[in-house]
Design a protein around this motif. Structure first.
Motif, short mmCIF file in Angstrom:
data_model
loop_
_atom_site.label_atom_id
_atom_site.label_comp_id
_atom_site.label_asym_id
_atom_site.label_seq_id
_atom_site.Cartn_x
_atom_site.Cartn_y
_atom_site.Cartn_z
N THR A 153 99.04 51.15 99.47
CA THR A 153 99.91 50.18 100.13
C THR A 153 99.01 49.10 100.72
O THR A 153 98.06 49.41 101.44
N PHE A 154 99.28 47.83 100.41
CA PHE A 154 98.40 46.76 100.86
C PHE A 154 99.20 45.51 101.22
O PHE A 154 100.32 45.31 100.76
N ARG A 155 98.60 44.69 102.07
CA ARG A 155 99.20 43.42 102.46
C ARG A 155 98.49 42.30 101.71
O ARG A 155 97.25 42.24 101.67
N ILE A 156 99.27 41.39 101.11
CA ILE A 156 98.68 40.25 100.40
C ILE A 156 98.02 39.30 101.40
O ILE A 156 98.67 38.84 102.34
N GLU A 157 96.74 39.05 101.20
CA GLU A 157 96.01 38.11 102.05
C GLU A 157 95.80 36.76 101.35
O GLU A 157 95.76 35.71 101.99
N LYS A 158 95.65 36.83 100.03
CA LYS A 158 95.44 35.61 99.25
C LYS A 158 96.13 35.74 97.89
O LYS A 158 96.24 36.83 97.35
N ILE A 159 96.59 34.61 97.40
CA ILE A 159 97.19 34.55 96.07
C ILE A 159 96.43 33.50 95.26
O ILE A 159 96.38 32.33 95.65
N LYS A 160 95.83 33.94 94.16
CA LYS A 160 95.12 33.00 93.30
C LYS A 160 96.04 32.57 92.17
O LYS A 160 96.56 33.40 91.43
N THR A 161 96.30 31.26 92.07
CA THR A 161 97.10 30.73 90.98
C THR A 161 96.17 30.08 89.96
O THR A 161 94.95 30.07 90.12
N GLU A 162 96.76 29.52 88.91
CA GLU A 162 95.95 28.88 87.88
C GLU A 162 95.24 27.64 88.42
O GLU A 162 94.24 27.19 87.84
N ASN A 163 95.73 27.08 89.53
CA ASN A 163 95.17 25.82 90.03
C ASN A 163 94.53 25.89 91.41
O ASN A 163 93.73 25.04 91.77
N LYS A 164 94.89 26.93 92.20
CA LYS A 164 94.37 26.95 93.58
C LYS A 164 94.44 28.35 94.18
O LYS A 164 95.01 29.27 93.59
N MET A 165 93.84 28.47 95.37
CA MET A 165 93.88 29.72 96.14
C MET A 165 94.81 29.51 97.33
O MET A 165 94.61 28.59 98.12
N LEU A 166 95.82 30.38 97.45
CA LEU A 166 96.78 30.27 98.55
C LEU A 166 96.45 31.29 99.64
O LEU A 166 96.30 32.49 99.35
N ARG A 167 96.35 30.83 100.88
CA ARG A 167 96.19 31.72 102.03
C ARG A 167 97.45 31.72 102.89
O ARG A 167 97.53 32.45 103.86
N HIS A 168 98.39 30.88 102.50
CA HIS A 168 99.71 30.80 103.13
C HIS A 168 100.72 30.46 102.04
O HIS A 168 100.37 29.91 101.01
N GLY A 169 101.96 30.79 102.28
CA GLY A 169 103.01 30.39 101.36
C GLY A 169 103.28 31.40 100.26
O GLY A 169 102.94 32.58 100.38
N LYS A 170 103.88 30.91 99.18
CA LYS A 170 104.32 31.81 98.10
C LYS A 170 104.13 31.13 96.75
O LYS A 170 103.88 29.92 96.66
N ALA A 171 104.25 31.94 95.68
CA ALA A 171 104.13 31.41 94.32
C ALA A 171 104.88 32.34 93.37
O ALA A 171 105.06 33.53 93.65
N LYS A 172 105.29 31.79 92.25
CA LYS A 172 105.95 32.60 91.22
C LYS A 172 104.90 33.27 90.34
O LYS A 172 103.82 32.73 90.10
N ALA A 173 105.26 34.44 89.82
CA ALA A 173 104.33 35.21 89.01
C ALA A 173 103.81 34.41 87.82
O ALA A 173 102.66 34.57 87.41
N ASP A 174 104.65 33.54 87.26
CA ASP A 174 104.26 32.78 86.07
C ASP A 174 102.99 31.95 86.28
O ASP A 174 102.25 31.68 85.34
N GLU A 175 102.72 31.55 87.54
CA GLU A 175 101.54 30.73 87.81
C GLU A 175 100.42 31.50 88.51
O GLU A 175 99.36 30.96 88.79
N ILE A 176 100.66 32.79 88.80
CA ILE A 176 99.68 33.61 89.53
C ILE A 176 98.72 34.30 88.55
O ILE A 176 99.13 34.79 87.50
N THR A 177 97.43 34.34 88.92
CA THR A 177 96.45 35.11 88.14
C THR A 177 96.00 36.37 88.88
O THR A 177 95.65 37.35 88.25
#
Length: 207
Positions: A153-177
């Motif tokens: 069980t883990f908490r998302i701290e960062k989301i890496k997309t095809e264009n940037k690194m997110l430390r806040h906010g949200k993104a759709k799976a289609d653009e997430i790596t």
């Protein structure tokens, strides 16, 4: 390939084909009654290499000659929606966009299949536990969300997309790596399904 027409007089899209002879069409607007003629472009077969996760398949897309196509555009082939990821002209020259008739080969990613993304969970002692998971392409992930995968069980701290690194906010799976986070004690909002390799059953989106 489905064609859409717009009335040159009133701009309506409520248009019907009243006569068809080869590529020559006679059209009528249902809104204002205007009648006009148009010639459909010649369709050209372009080799298309389709990526479905770690496997690739060769096909052909029928596209209008002279029309421009760019990386990121979506074409349909045999019931599959494919997003263009590469364009090659004669001489093995890679470009961002090109005209149909001048293109040697197209590359694309199947959008019919679920998206496969990476998950990195940072454990104590500098150890990283990594997974690949498959999720519906329109599914959203939010920084701070608590998830479960492979017994962690883990908490998302960062989301890496095809264009940037997110430390806040949200993104759709289609653009997430990749999703990145640290293990916590608590209840996850949902569990992720581990990706175990290419399977024909992926033909059904989200499976």
């Amino acid at each position: 390939m489905e064609e859409y027409f717009i009335c040159p007089e009133c701009g309506s899209e409520d248009v019907q084909v009243i006569k068809e002879r080869g590529r020559e069409l006679t059209l009528k607007c249902r809104e204002c009654g205007s009648v006009w003629h148009t010639t459909l472009p010649k369709l050209v077969r372009v080799p298309l290499v389709i990526s479905r996760h770690e496997r690739s398949f060769k096909g052909e897309a029928e596209l209008p000659e002279g029309e421009e196509i760019a990386i990121g555009d979506i074409v349909e082939i045999e019931g599959d929606e494919v997003r263009i990821t590469g364009i090659e002209l004669e001489g093995d020259r890679r470009v961002e966009r090109g005209k149909i008739g001048e293109i040697k080969t197209l590359w694309g990613e199947s959008l019919t299949y679920p998206k496969v993304i990476g998950v990195s969970i940072y454990l104590p002692g500098g150890v990283t536990q990594s997974f690949k998971v498959k999720v519906p392409r329109d599914e959203e992930f939010v920084v701070g969300e608590v998830l479960e995968v492979g017994g962690y069980t883990f908490r998302i701290e960062k989301i890496k997309t095809e264009n940037k690194m997110l430390r806040h906010g949200k993104a759709k799976a289609d653009e997430i790596t990749r999703l990145m986070g640290r293990p916590i004690r608590g209840r996850a909002s949902r569990s992720l399904e581990i990706y175990r390799g290419y399977n024909e059953s992926f033909l059904t989106p989200g499976r």
